[in-house]
Structure formats: C-alpha cells, structure tokens
Design a protein around this motif. Structure first.
Motif, mmCIF file in Angstrom:
data_model
loop_
_atom_site.group_PDB
_atom_site.id
_atom_site.type_symbol
_atom_site.label_atom_id
_atom_site.label_comp_id
_atom_site.label_asym_id
_atom_site.label_seq_id
_atom_site.Cartn_x
_atom_site.Cartn_y
_atom_site.Cartn_z
ATOM 1 N N LEU A 144 35.294 34.120 38.759
ATOM 2 C CA LEU A 144 36.470 34.014 39.618
ATOM 3 C C LEU A 144 36.114 33.339 40.939
ATOM 4 C CD1 LEU A 144 39.438 34.691 40.162
ATOM 5 C CD2 LEU A 144 38.693 36.932 41.003
ATOM 6 N N LYS A 145 34.932 33.629 41.447
ATOM 7 C CA LYS A 145 34.490 33.001 42.699
ATOM 8 C C LYS A 145 34.441 31.485 42.553
ATOM 9 C CE LYS A 145 30.665 33.282 46.040
ATOM 10 N NZ LYS A 145 29.406 34.013 46.371
ATOM 11 N N ARG A 146 33.900 30.996 41.430
ATOM 12 C CA ARG A 146 33.871 29.554 41.190
ATOM 13 C C ARG A 146 35.290 28.997 41.058
ATOM 14 N NH1 ARG A 146 29.469 31.323 37.979
ATOM 15 N NH2 ARG A 146 30.772 31.360 36.098
ATOM 16 N N ARG A 147 36.153 29.767 40.410
ATOM 17 C CA ARG A 147 37.550 29.346 40.238
ATOM 18 C C ARG A 147 38.258 29.203 41.584
ATOM 19 N NH1 ARG A 147 42.335 28.579 40.826
ATOM 20 N NH2 ARG A 147 44.074 29.727 39.900
ATOM 21 N N LEU A 148 37.943 30.059 42.547
ATOM 22 C CA LEU A 148 38.656 30.091 43.823
ATOM 23 C C LEU A 148 38.000 29.247 44.907
ATOM 24 C CD1 LEU A 148 39.398 33.930 43.992
ATOM 25 C CD2 LEU A 148 40.959 32.118 43.251
ATOM 26 N N ALA A 165 44.396 34.723 47.167
ATOM 27 C CA ALA A 165 45.190 35.834 46.642
ATOM 28 C C ALA A 165 46.333 35.328 45.773
ATOM 29 C CB ALA A 165 45.728 36.686 47.788
ATOM 30 N N ALA A 166 46.978 34.253 46.201
ATOM 31 C CA ALA A 166 48.068 33.691 45.404
ATOM 32 C C ALA A 166 47.535 33.150 44.079
ATOM 33 C CB ALA A 166 48.772 32.589 46.181
ATOM 34 N N ALA A 167 46.344 32.562 44.107
ATOM 35 C CA ALA A 167 45.743 32.050 42.874
ATOM 36 C C ALA A 167 45.440 33.185 41.902
ATOM 37 C CB ALA A 167 44.469 31.268 43.199
ATOM 38 N N VAL A 168 44.897 34.293 42.412
ATOM 39 C CA VAL A 168 44.611 35.446 41.554
ATOM 40 C C VAL A 168 45.908 36.017 40.991
ATOM 41 C CG1 VAL A 168 43.690 37.794 41.486
ATOM 42 C CG2 VAL A 168 42.448 36.006 42.713
ATOM 43 N N PHE A 207 43.700 45.900 47.128
ATOM 44 C CA PHE A 207 42.818 46.292 48.225
ATOM 45 C C PHE A 207 42.268 45.115 49.021
ATOM 46 C CE2 PHE A 207 42.519 49.664 44.996
ATOM 47 C CZ PHE A 207 43.025 50.706 45.751
ATOM 48 N N GLY A 208 42.561 43.889 48.584
ATOM 49 C CA GLY A 208 42.056 42.728 49.291
ATOM 50 C C GLY A 208 40.622 42.412 48.883
ATOM 51 N N PHE A 209 40.186 41.174 49.125
ATOM 52 C CA PHE A 209 38.841 40.786 48.718
ATOM 53 C C PHE A 209 38.376 39.599 49.543
ATOM 54 C CE2 PHE A 209 41.859 38.434 46.176
ATOM 55 C CZ PHE A 209 41.330 37.150 46.096
ATOM 56 N N ASP A 210 37.069 39.461 49.620
ATOM 57 C CA ASP A 210 36.419 38.340 50.274
ATOM 58 C C ASP A 210 35.820 37.467 49.179
ATOM 59 O OD1 ASP A 210 34.893 36.566 51.696
ATOM 60 O OD2 ASP A 210 33.577 38.065 52.596
ATOM 61 N N VAL A 211 36.286 36.231 49.065
ATOM 62 C CA VAL A 211 35.819 35.363 47.987
ATOM 63 C C VAL A 211 34.298 35.240 48.007
ATOM 64 C CG1 VAL A 211 35.858 33.004 47.074
ATOM 65 C CG2 VAL A 211 37.968 34.061 47.890
ATOM 66 N N ALA A 212 33.720 35.128 49.212
ATOM 67 C CA ALA A 212 32.271 34.945 49.323
ATOM 68 C C ALA A 212 31.498 36.138 48.777
ATOM 69 C CB ALA A 212 31.883 34.701 50.773
ATOM 70 N N ALA A 213 32.120 37.325 48.797
ATOM 71 C CA ALA A 213 31.427 38.542 48.363
ATOM 72 C C ALA A 213 31.606 38.828 46.877
ATOM 73 C CB ALA A 213 31.904 39.736 49.177
ATOM 74 N N LEU A 214 32.461 38.075 46.189
ATOM 75 C CA LEU A 214 32.685 38.329 44.768
ATOM 76 C C LEU A 214 31.398 38.158 43.979
ATOM 77 C CD1 LEU A 214 36.078 36.458 44.198
ATOM 78 C CD2 LEU A 214 35.708 38.934 44.180
ATOM 79 N N GLY A 215 31.130 39.111 43.105
ATOM 80 C CA GLY A 215 29.937 39.051 42.270
ATOM 81 C C GLY A 215 28.676 39.532 42.941
ATOM 82 N N GLU A 216 28.767 39.864 44.223
ATOM 83 C CA GLU A 216 27.598 40.346 44.948
ATOM 84 C C GLU A 216 27.519 41.865 44.843
ATOM 85 O OE1 GLU A 216 25.446 38.240 46.212
ATOM 86 O OE2 GLU A 216 26.709 36.541 45.663
ATOM 87 N N GLY A 217 26.324 42.393 45.047
ATOM 88 C CA GLY A 217 26.141 43.841 45.001
ATOM 89 C C GLY A 217 25.313 44.333 46.172
ATOM 90 N N PRO A 218 25.799 44.149 47.405
ATOM 91 C CA PRO A 218 25.001 44.559 48.561
ATOM 92 C C PRO A 218 24.909 46.080 48.666
ATOM 93 C CG PRO A 218 27.190 43.937 49.265
ATOM 94 C CD PRO A 218 27.101 43.604 47.796
ATOM 95 N N ASP A 219 23.845 46.536 49.306
ATOM 96 C CA ASP A 219 23.672 47.959 49.552
ATOM 97 C C ASP A 219 24.518 48.338 50.768
ATOM 98 O OD1 ASP A 219 22.935 50.541 49.979
ATOM 99 O OD2 ASP A 219 20.821 50.125 50.434
#
Length: 236
Positions: A40-44, A51-54, A88-100
């Motif tokens: 999805l990150k690559r798609r966006l 958000a409209a794209a999703v 809940f909203g999202f940050d495209v840059a953070a998609l797929g990441e798993g920060p502590d």
C-alpha cells in the motif's frame, strides 16, 4: 476466481500470503499486515490524498468481494485493515514499519462469554466466530483525542449518541450503509478509569451485527499505566 480489478493488482501478493496463512490454520487477527502495508505504501507514493485513495480502493475491493458466493475470502481481512487505517488515520511513511514504541499502557476488560481476546500494548482485539467474524478493536487514545474526534463528528454533521456503562462514558457512533455490499460499523469514544479508549466494532463481511454483547462488558474497561516489559493485557 474472478481476477482482481487492475487498480487493485498491488494486492495480489499480500492476498496470496493471507490465503496461505489462513489455510495453514492462522486466525485473522494473527496475520502479519506489514507486507500489505508495504504494498500500500508503494501504491500511495505519489498520491496527493492518500486517505481518499485508500477509501477508493476499499470501495473497489468490497465490490469485487461482493461477486463471490461465499464470504470466506482473505480479502475481507484486507477490508478490515483498510477500515482501521481510515478510522484511526495513518502516516504513509510509517506503513509496513515496526518501530519499538517503548513502554505502553495496557487495557483490562472482562471479555464477553464466547469471545477470544488478543492482547497487545495499548490495544486489545476481541473476536467471536469463525476467523473472528465479529471483531472489536480497543485502542488507548492519546489525551485530548476523544474531544477532537467528537468535534469532528459534529462538524461533519454526524450524530453520535451519549452512552454510559457504569464508570465508563462517552459517545457512540453507528455507521450503516445499505446496498449490494452492506456495511455496518460501530465506534465508541470512551473515558474509562485510567484514561480514554477508542473502540471500533464490525463484522468481517461488513454485514449487520448486534453490539449489545460487547456493551454488556464495557463497564469493566480500564486503562493501566505502562509497566516494565509491557506485561500482558489483563482479560477477565
């Protein structure tokens, strides 16, 4: 099986991964969403309004899934993830990441009879039925988030009703969209002992359901401060 619409071709590999995991006995709540989020990150990447794209992809996906005779399709897991991102909203840059995230608060609740609970720091997933057909996600809200959300609801002309469950109180929003692919979702913004939570409840197929089983235990909701090592969420 009908092919995915060209606009959703980026979902092909994540869907195949979900299908394989489910056939192997995994539950929907145990699926690793990171491959989907990375796709999805690559798609966006070049979308001016992610958000409209999703939302557009979600509508197209639901319409495609509506062409199947059975509701038993991994695509409904993707629907649930997309709805969560939009809620809940999202940050495209953070998609797929798993920060502590560091130490997080935890949630305590008495699970309804016949429901299963999956605990995570700052959140709790409750599910009922095969592959979590009915699900409720409870997330600890940041201070002030509830008031902001209520203002957004009202500004958008959305009518949310006040609710109270013992020491727990807040507002409830029911969203129901009729049509070939029906959709019902219930959201709660609640002040609970120890903090605030957002609760989103739905059905894997989007069809109608009865939320009273969940409401019968909402009076037991509690938020507990971060503990060393993020001990497991308490579920009675």
């Amino acid at each position: 099986m009908p092919d995915l619409p060209p606009s959703l071709a980026y979902l092909d590999r994540p869907l195949a991964g979900f299908e394989a995991a489910l056939r192997g006995g995994a539950d929907a709540e145990d699926l690793d969403a990171r491959p989907l989020e990375r796709a999805l990150k690559r798609r966006l990447e070049h979308e001016a309004d992610p958000a409209a794209a999703v939302a557009g992809d979600l509508a197209a996906l639901e319409a495609w899934l509506g062409s199947f005779d059975s509701d038993d399709h991994a695509g409904w897991c993707v629907v649930g993830i997309f709805r969560g991102l939009l809620s809940f909203g999202f940050d495209v840059a953070a998609l797929g990441e798993g920060p502590d995230p560091g130490p997080q608060p935890t949630i305590a609740v008495e699970a309804p009879p016949g429901w299963t609970a999956e605990a995570s720091p700052a959140s709790l997933a409750l599910t009922k039925g095969r592959r979590g057909a009915i699900h409720a996600l409870i997330i600890v809200a940041q201070p002030g988030f509830g008031s902001l959300l209520r203002r957004q609801w009202r500004a958008g002309g959305v009518v949310a009703e006040p609710v109270a469950f013992g020491p727990v109180s807040g507002e409830k929003l029911v969203s129901e969209l009729p049509g070939p692919v029906s959709h019902k979702q219930v959201q709660y913004e609640l002040d609970v002992p120890g903090g605030s939570v957002m609760v989103t409840m739905g059905r894997a197929t989007g069809r109608s359901f009865d939320e009273t089983e969940l409401e019968a235990v909402l009076h037991t909701l509690r938020v507990r401060p971060p503990a060393s090592g993020n001990a497991a969420v308490a579920v009675s």
